[in-house]
Design an enzyme around this catalytic site. Structure first.
Site, short mmCIF file in Angstrom:
data_model
loop_
_atom_site.label_atom_id
_atom_site.label_comp_id
_atom_site.label_asym_id
_atom_site.label_seq_id
_atom_site.Cartn_x
_atom_site.Cartn_y
_atom_site.Cartn_z
N ARG A 36 3.09 -43.22 -1.73
CA ARG A 36 3.58 -41.83 -1.83
C ARG A 36 4.52 -41.66 -3.01
O ARG A 36 4.50 -40.64 -3.70
CB ARG A 36 4.25 -41.43 -0.51
CG ARG A 36 3.21 -41.24 0.61
CD ARG A 36 3.84 -41.40 1.96
NE ARG A 36 2.95 -41.06 3.07
CZ ARG A 36 2.02 -41.86 3.59
NH1 ARG A 36 1.81 -43.07 3.07
NH2 ARG A 36 1.27 -41.47 4.61
N GLY A 104 -7.49 -47.41 2.39
CA GLY A 104 -7.76 -46.16 3.10
C GLY A 104 -6.72 -45.11 2.77
O GLY A 104 -7.03 -43.92 2.64
N SER A 177 -3.16 -39.46 12.90
CA SER A 177 -3.32 -40.18 11.63
C SER A 177 -2.41 -39.60 10.56
O SER A 177 -2.55 -38.44 10.16
CB SER A 177 -4.78 -40.09 11.17
OG SER A 177 -4.87 -40.49 9.81
N GLN A 179 -2.51 -40.57 7.59
CA GLN A 179 -3.31 -40.42 6.37
C GLN A 179 -3.94 -39.04 6.34
O GLN A 179 -3.96 -38.37 5.30
CB GLN A 179 -4.39 -41.50 6.31
CG GLN A 179 -3.79 -42.89 6.12
CD GLN A 179 -4.84 -43.98 6.05
OE1 GLN A 179 -6.02 -43.74 6.31
NE2 GLN A 179 -4.42 -45.18 5.70
N ASP A 325 -0.36 -50.47 12.85
CA ASP A 325 -0.77 -51.57 11.96
C ASP A 325 -0.33 -52.94 12.47
O ASP A 325 -0.67 -53.96 11.88
CB ASP A 325 -0.17 -51.37 10.56
CG ASP A 325 -0.88 -50.26 9.81
OD1 ASP A 325 -2.01 -49.89 10.20
OD2 ASP A 325 -0.30 -49.74 8.83
N ARG A 356 -10.34 -54.19 14.42
CA ARG A 356 -9.26 -55.14 14.80
C ARG A 356 -9.29 -55.52 16.28
O ARG A 356 -8.69 -56.53 16.65
CB ARG A 356 -7.89 -54.57 14.41
CG ARG A 356 -7.71 -54.60 12.90
CD ARG A 356 -6.36 -54.12 12.45
NE ARG A 356 -6.23 -54.35 11.02
CZ ARG A 356 -5.37 -53.71 10.23
NH1 ARG A 356 -4.54 -52.81 10.73
NH2 ARG A 356 -5.32 -53.98 8.94
N ARG A 397 -4.25 -58.17 7.59
CA ARG A 397 -3.33 -58.33 8.74
C ARG A 397 -3.88 -59.33 9.77
O ARG A 397 -3.12 -59.96 10.51
CB ARG A 397 -3.04 -56.97 9.37
CG ARG A 397 -2.39 -56.02 8.37
CD ARG A 397 -1.60 -54.91 9.02
NE ARG A 397 -1.33 -53.85 8.07
CZ ARG A 397 -0.37 -53.86 7.15
NH1 ARG A 397 0.43 -54.91 7.05
NH2 ARG A 397 -0.19 -52.85 6.32
C1 S3P Z 1 -0.96 -45.19 6.64
C2 S3P Z 1 -1.28 -44.68 7.86
C3 S3P Z 1 -1.95 -45.45 8.91
C4 S3P Z 1 -1.91 -46.95 8.64
C5 S3P Z 1 -2.18 -47.29 7.22
C6 S3P Z 1 -1.20 -46.60 6.29
C7 S3P Z 1 -0.32 -44.31 5.66
O1 S3P Z 1 -3.29 -45.03 9.00
O2 S3P Z 1 -2.83 -47.61 9.47
O3 S3P Z 1 -2.08 -48.69 7.01
O4 S3P Z 1 0.22 -44.80 4.66
O5 S3P Z 1 -0.35 -43.08 5.88
P1 S3P Z 1 -3.68 -43.80 9.96
O6 S3P Z 1 -2.67 -42.78 9.68
O7 S3P Z 1 -5.05 -43.36 9.59
O8 S3P Z 1 -3.58 -44.36 11.34
#
Ligand code: S3P
Length: 446
Positions: A36, A104, A177, A179, A325, A356, A397
């Site tokens: 970010r 991701g 999420s 993300q 995580d 996982r 991980r």
């Molecule tokens: C993350 C959010 C998580 C996490 C990933 C990093 C982020 O994913 O698992 O390693 O930086 O926003 P989700 O929000 O899809 O669960």
């Protein structure tokens, strides 16, 4: 049965059983915050200086993507970046697809940001990222007016069409999420009117905090996070705390191995990331926060941990999104805890860098632990790690979690396919051996 592993590389971890963890360590910078900081620094007006940046493969992929879009980013010293922000409308069309490796976070956050640009772009990734679901971002982005093509299965590559007028809207997420939330807020910067996101459970809030640190108003009320498009980000200086997700391997390693006592320095202790600490404390681990302070808007502390006797627990559902995580290493703690540990409500684990649930259950059973995968979690009985050979399925991980199990194993543990540890923790082997883990690496023969 787990899917056949993706053959992503040849690094093998070899662990000699026994030992304990002692001393002080400083894990690398937080991966989520580093992504970010880089993104907002690039989109800000003026210069942004970042200290403590994670130089892992995931964040370096994001860095390369911004350079490919014309952003000047200097690396004056290790873990330091100086970004010349181009403003929200200053990115240039990349000449080639943006390759995001295993990340991701990079793909989902960039899909929101790039939906608001005047130019087209293509996002690609490694075999693991190419299997991960992107419909969770492309569908709500389409509601805002974005146009993104993916594979039929909703997986990458993503072809993002530029020049679309985005309109702010209210999103009610079905999946917890950060993300997805962050992707939509980033698109919201380019949308007319208000974009608001309602999450089904609290997820990490680094985007909200960092937008505010860059001077962008964000409203957070009653589980709704909202912003107005058309504002500006102001560059500045920021320091990235150490990643609690990387610290977690050491927290558990020390908690399970007799004679351990460790101080883990500079760890980000944002409440939306503390699930692992709550869960370990419920199991009986002794984790203390020392010297609490703040890096910008992010709380930080040194974590002191000692070996303790752990009890199996039913993991509270409200902790799942706060520890999302950390389950691979929590499963190792569970195997060392007296009685039974039950995790439910964690089906998201099936769509992480690997499945996982399946991969951890397979590895635990291989090492002599009774672990039963369920659709949305796992049931683990207390047991003794026998030693043996496990496969990380290219998931950083998973590799680091099984490495820590060697501290309490009866025989050597060999872990295949560990290259991807470099995505989040490039110096893991060095730091872990300095703390007392008996770990060697070798390149696999085939
Ligand atoms: C993350 C959010 C998580 C996490 C990933 C990093 C982020 O994913 O698992 O390693 O930086 O926003 P989700 O929000 O899809 O669960």
């Amino acid at each position: 049965m787990t899917e056949a592993p993706i053959d992503s590389g040849g690094l093998v971890f070899q662990l000699i059983p026994g030992g304990c963890l002692q001393g002080r360590i400083r894990p690398p910078g937080d991966k989520s915050i580093s992504h970010r900081a880089l993104m907002f620094g690039a989109l800000a007006e003026g210069e942004t200086r970042i200290e403590g940046f994670l130089e892992g493969e995931d964040t370096l992929a994001t860095l390369a993507a911004f350079r490919a879009m014309g952003v000047e980013i200097g690396q004056p010293a290790a873990h330091e970046l100086v970004i010349q922000g181009v403003g929200l409308h200053g990115l240039k069309a990349p000449n080639e697809p943006l390759y995001l490796g295993n990340s991701g976070t990079a793909m989902r956050l960039l899909s929101g940001l790039l939906s608001g640009q005047t130019f087209d772009s293509v996002l690609t990734g490694d075999p693991s990222l190419s299997r991960r679901p992107m419909g969770r971002v492309t569908v709500p982005l389409a509601k805002m007016g974005a146009l993104i093509d993916s594979n039929e299965a909703g997986t990458p590559p993503l072809n993002i069409h530029g020049g679309r007028a985005l309109t702010g809207c209210r999103h009610r997420l079905l999946v917890a999420s950060a993300q997805v939330k962050s992707c939509l807020l980033l698109a919201g910067l380019y949308a007319t009117g208000q974009t608001s996101v309602q999450e089904p459970a609290v997820t990490r809030d680094h985007t909200e905090r960092m937008l505010q640190a860059f001077g962008y108003p964000v409203e957070v009320a009653d589980g709704h996070i909202s912003l107005q498009g058309g504002g500006r980000l102001r560059g500045g200086a920021l320091q990235v705390p150490a990643d609690i997700s990387s610290a977690a391997f050491f927290l558990v390693g020390a908690a399970i191995s007799a004679g351990s006592e460790l101080l883990i320095e500079n760890v980000g202790v944002n409440p939306s990331r503390l699930g692992v600490i709550h869960i370990l404390r419920l199991m009986g681990a002794e984790v203390e926060f020392r010297n609490p302070r703040e890096f910008g808007r992010e709380p930080v502390a040194d974590l002191h941990v000692k070996a303790s006797t752990l009890q199996g627990i039913r993991i509270p559902r409200e902790q799942v999104s706060l520890a999302i995580d950390e389950f691979p290493i929590i499963f190792i703690a569970a195997a060392c805890a007296e009685g039974e540990t039950v995790l439910e409500g964690a089906e998201e684990l099936r769509v992480k860098e690997s499945d996982r649930i399946a991969v951890m259950a397979e590895g635990l059973v291989e090492l002599g632990i009774s672990a039963q995968a369920t659709e949305d979690g796992m049931i683990i009985q207390s047991g003794a790690f026998s030693g043996g050979r496990v496969h990380s399925h290219g998931d950083h991980r998973i590799a680091m979690a099984f490495a820590m199990a060697a501290l309490v194993a009866k025989g050597p543990i060999v872990i295949d396919d560990c290259d991807n540890v470099a995505t989040s923790f490039p110096d893991f082997v060095k730091l872990a051996s300095a703390a007392g883990l008996r770990i060697n690496t070798k390149a696999s023969a085939g």
